[in-house]
Design a protein around this motif. Structure first.
Motif, PDB file in Angstrom:
ATOM      1  N   HIS A  19      -6.861  14.512  -0.285  1.00  0.00           N
ATOM      2  CA  HIS A  19      -7.869  13.911   0.593  1.00  0.00           C
ATOM      3  C   HIS A  19      -7.233  13.228   1.802  1.00  0.00           C
ATOM      4  CE1 HIS A  19      -7.466  11.058  -2.956  1.00  0.00           C
ATOM      5  NE2 HIS A  19      -6.910  10.353  -1.974  1.00  0.00           N
ATOM      6  N   ASP A  20      -5.968  12.809   1.678  1.00  0.00           N
ATOM      7  CA  ASP A  20      -5.273  12.244   2.842  1.00  0.00           C
ATOM      8  C   ASP A  20      -4.983  13.337   3.872  1.00  0.00           C
ATOM      9  OD1 ASP A  20      -5.093   9.645   1.677  1.00  0.00           O
ATOM     10  OD2 ASP A  20      -3.400  10.348   0.469  1.00  0.00           O
ATOM     11  N   ILE A  21      -4.660  14.520   3.382  1.00  0.00           N
ATOM     12  CA  ILE A  21      -4.393  15.649   4.277  1.00  0.00           C
ATOM     13  C   ILE A  21      -5.686  16.106   4.948  1.00  0.00           C
ATOM     14  CG2 ILE A  21      -3.601  18.046   4.365  1.00  0.00           C
ATOM     15  CD1 ILE A  21      -1.774  17.368   1.970  1.00  0.00           C
ATOM     16  N   GLN A  22      -6.739  16.230   4.185  1.00  0.00           N
ATOM     17  CA  GLN A  22      -7.999  16.726   4.742  1.00  0.00           C
ATOM     18  C   GLN A  22      -8.612  15.725   5.718  1.00  0.00           C
ATOM     19  OE1 GLN A  22      -9.356  19.544   4.762  1.00  0.00           O
ATOM     20  NE2 GLN A  22      -8.979  20.692   2.880  1.00  0.00           N
ATOM     21  N   PRO A  69     -10.451  12.200  -7.311  1.00  0.00           N
ATOM     22  CA  PRO A  69     -10.986  12.095  -5.950  1.00  0.00           C
ATOM     23  C   PRO A  69     -11.070  10.655  -5.483  1.00  0.00           C
ATOM     24  CG  PRO A  69     -12.755  12.520  -7.499  1.00  0.00           C
ATOM     25  CD  PRO A  69     -11.475  12.646  -8.273  1.00  0.00           C
ATOM     26  N   ASP A  70     -11.073  10.504  -4.150  1.00  0.00           N
ATOM     27  CA  ASP A  70     -11.307   9.163  -3.607  1.00  0.00           C
ATOM     28  C   ASP A  70     -12.807   8.919  -3.512  1.00  0.00           C
ATOM     29  OD1 ASP A  70     -12.193  10.609  -1.418  1.00  0.00           O
ATOM     30  OD2 ASP A  70     -10.630   9.911  -0.046  1.00  0.00           O
ATOM     31  N   ALA A  71     -13.195   7.802  -2.950  1.00  0.00           N
ATOM     32  CA  ALA A  71     -14.612   7.429  -2.881  1.00  0.00           C
ATOM     33  C   ALA A  71     -15.266   7.830  -1.574  1.00  0.00           C
ATOM     34  CB  ALA A  71     -14.746   5.914  -3.088  1.00  0.00           C
ATOM     35  N   ASP A  72     -14.531   8.530  -0.694  1.00  0.00           N
ATOM     36  CA  ASP A  72     -15.045   8.877   0.627  1.00  0.00           C
ATOM     37  C   ASP A  72     -15.686  10.264   0.568  1.00  0.00           C
ATOM     38  OD1 ASP A  72     -15.535   9.447   3.291  1.00  0.00           O
ATOM     39  OD2 ASP A  72     -13.606   8.656   4.003  1.00  0.00           O
ATOM     40  N   PRO A  73     -17.001  10.399   0.791  1.00  0.00           N
ATOM     41  CA  PRO A  73     -17.655  11.715   0.706  1.00  0.00           C
ATOM     42  C   PRO A  73     -17.245  12.667   1.827  1.00  0.00           C
ATOM     43  CG  PRO A  73     -19.192  10.080   1.538  1.00  0.00           C
ATOM     44  CD  PRO A  73     -17.956   9.330   1.116  1.00  0.00           C
ATOM     45  N   ARG A  74     -16.543  12.167   2.828  1.00  0.00           N
ATOM     46  CA  ARG A  74     -16.149  13.015   3.959  1.00  0.00           C
ATOM     47  C   ARG A  74     -14.858  13.775   3.690  1.00  0.00           C
ATOM     48  NH1 ARG A  74     -15.723   8.428   8.333  1.00  0.00           N
ATOM     49  NH2 ARG A  74     -14.492   7.636   6.582  1.00  0.00           N
ATOM     50  N   THR A  75     -14.063  13.342   2.729  1.00  0.00           N
ATOM     51  CA  THR A  75     -12.726  13.905   2.548  1.00  0.00           C
ATOM     52  C   THR A  75     -12.723  14.914   1.407  1.00  0.00           C
ATOM     53  OG1 THR A  75     -12.139  12.058   1.104  1.00  0.00           O
ATOM     54  CG2 THR A  75     -11.574  11.858   3.439  1.00  0.00           C
TER      55      THR A  75
END
Length: 584
Positions: A18-21, A60-66
């Motif tokens: 998710h950091d890459i995306q 997964p992280d909590a950010d729906p955008r990533t």
């Protein structure tokens, strides 16, 4: 081909997918090398020139955008991994733009795909990641933001369909019990809809009814295996689960690369047939026969002929589009099409139809667009037992036809003739062919058209929103030229019977076609149908109207689009024919 924007940076860092995306389409780490990125393999592409594998973070992280999924590109080398492998991946973060020939990453209208290239990895165990289920309410109805280039715009996956898919790029998705809205093509792909109630037509497709509604439920499906793939028609179903990682291609945008396909269940769709014309009805049809040339597979001629005889009930006049010269795409200066038309009319007679005659005008070599060397043109077939063609000399590839007064009626300066063929509107495009016919003693002018294609327009799924439809300008000029001819006809006789028909390469709601209908000069017969039933072509899962019949206000007519091709995996042409029956 795949082009890359990936300036290499020396810095290395340990990150998660998710950091890459990131929260935009372009990775915040593009050009950087990353190490030890963890995930579980969810799909492997082991064939073709773009091999690699997808892996997904189970935390997964909590950010729906990533997005939590990512593709690892290995080129023509099949990666030694399997679904369920837990991996730790090193590689270079890159944004790959699927670009057409002549495009660059800066100029292509397509979105980019975030990937890891120059990768290495270790398999550290076994695991699994559940696929995210996509249902009727999952994807937003609004298709895309409308404020220009969207590459670096913060994603709003709860508002826009394209943002939703981008926020799941590379992730494993699942759809259940979905309907096919675009038939299987030659590249082992089909289209389904996740929104079964969205602009549904009577035959199971999803109709494109306006620029404001691109039908967000459409999704392309391919297979990650090189085995069998169903030959599906519109209205068929994939029963059960279809599951795999989400990819992006310039041919349709986001695509579900299915590691598992639902069971193909035919929907029973059958080709239509129209009714025969009555004795006092003049039946006029238009049919794009898709690059018909002498020497084509005899089965193509036979299938098209069967369509004319059995499906269209042997119309009195048929306006054909995409008739090629006698040797098709061989680019040797040949422009004559007499052998092509002879083979076709012979095939129609062999199918039990009338012995049609034809009229056409050979174009100048390579001046009318289409397949190079093919010299496509429009042409008339007519049944001399039912209708007469009025031959008037003088028509050729460069001489304009114009209406003239003949007693108390209008006639043509040449028949057949071409409308304003030197007009810049017809550059690299087919010129309209006008013919003068007599039916039961009544004159009818028929204008056969094949407007310039939509090639070069930006795609619905692209990174520029709204997409630029650059080809509209030329079609609008073409519509104005045809309208000018119609106005000249009606200035001589405002009760003249004029039929304008063919592949206009644009939608009934498109502004490019407005000049034809402004002020009621011509009546578009498709407007008598419900909006969802106005279609003759299926593209990227959208049933859409490219073919039209318009008539002068003095004509009483009925109208039928005869669905025999566009919805089927097995096609004689990529267009459906259409027909009108008029009473002059």
């Amino acid at each position: 081909m795949l082009l890359s924007i990936a300036p290499i940076a020396a810095a290395q860092q340990q990150v998660r997918i998710h950091d890459i995306q990131g929260s935009t389409r372009v990775s915040p780490l593009v050009g950087q090398r990353v190490a030890g990125v963890p995930g579980v393999v969810t799909g492997v592409r082991g064939f073709g020139p773009a091999r690699g594998f997808w892996f997904q973070d189970p935390r997964p992280d909590a950010d729906p955008r990533t997005s939590e999924g990512l593709f690892v590109f290995t080129g023509e080398q099949t990666p030694a991994v399997a679904v369920g492998d837990v991996v730790s991946v090193d590689g270079l973060v890159a944004e790959y733009y699927p670009a057409a020939e002549g495009e660059t990453p800066e100029t292509t209208p397509n979105q980019s795909l975030t990937e890891l290239s120059e990768a290495s990895w270790q398999v550290t165990g076994q695991g699994g990641v559940p696929a995210e289920v996509v249902g009727p309410e999952t994807v937003p109805v609004e298709y895309a933001p409308q404020d220009g280039a969207i590459d670096k715009r913060e994603l709003e996956p709860q508002r826009y369909a394209l943002d939703y898919y981008e926020s799941r790029e590379g992730m494993s998705l699942r759809v259940d019990d979905v309907r096919v809205v675009g038939p299987t093509d030659a590249y082992r792909a089909l289209w389904i809809t996740t929104k079964p109630e969205q602009n549904t037509n009577g035959r199971g497709g999803t109709t494109y009814t306006g620029y404001a509604d691109a039908n967000a439920g459409r999704l392309k499906v391919e297979s990650l295996t090189d085995g069998s793939f169903p030959a599906a028609n519109v209205g068929d179903q994939l029963r059960g689960s279809t599951e795999g990682p989400l990819d992006y291609t310039r041919f349709g945008g986001y695509v579900l690369e299915a590691a598992r396909l639902g069971e193909h269940t035919p929907g029973g769709l059958r080709p239509e047939s129209t009714r025969p014309q009555g004795a006092d009805e003049l039946a006029i049809a238009a049919y794009n026969v898709e690059n018909l040339a002498a020497g084509n597979d005899p089965a193509k001629f036979a299938r098209l002929a069967e369509g004319i005889v059995d499906r269209l009930a042997a119309p009195d006049i048929v306006a054909l589009e995409e008739v090629q010269d006698n040797n098709g795409p061989t680019d040797d200066g040949v422009v004559a099409a007499d052998r092509t038309l002879q083979e076709f009319t012979d095939a129609i007679a062999a199918a039990g139809g009338p012995r049609y005659l034809w009229r056409q005008i050979d174009p100048q070599n390579n001046a009318d667009g289409g397949e190079p060397g093919g010299n496509i043109r429009v042409a008339f077939l007519f049944n001399p037992a039912r209708v007469s063609f009025v031959d008037r000399p003088g028509g050729d590839s460069t001489t304009p036809v114009y209406p003239v007064a003949e007693g108390d009626r209008v006639a043509l300066s040449a028949s057949p003739g071409r409308i304003d063929p030197r007009n810049e509107a017809w550059r690299d495009s087919r010129k309209p062919l006008v013919g003068e016919f007599l039916f039961r003693g009544a004159p009818v002018l028929v204008v056969a058209n094949h407007f310039t294609s939509k090639g070069g327009d930006q795609p619905l799924h692209g990174r520029f929103q709204p997409p630029t439809r650059a080809s509209e300008q030329q079609r609008e000029q073409q519509a104005r030229a045809v309208r000018g001819f119609v106005d000249e006809v009606r200035a001589i006789d405002d009760q003249a019977k004029v039929v304008v028909l063919g592949d206009l390469n644009d939608f009934g709601f498109a502004p490019a076609l407005t000049p034809l209908t402004d002020g009621g000069a011509l009546v578009p017969l498709a407007e008598g149908l419900p909006p969802v039933e106005r279609y003759s072509y299926v593209f990227e899962g959208n049933s859409q109207q490219l073919d039209h019949i318009l008539v002068s206000p003095s004509i009483t007519a009925d109208y039928d689009i005869v669905h025999i091709n566009a919805e089927f995996a097995d096609q004689a042409s990529d267009h459906d024919p259409q027909i009108t029956r008029i009473q002059p």
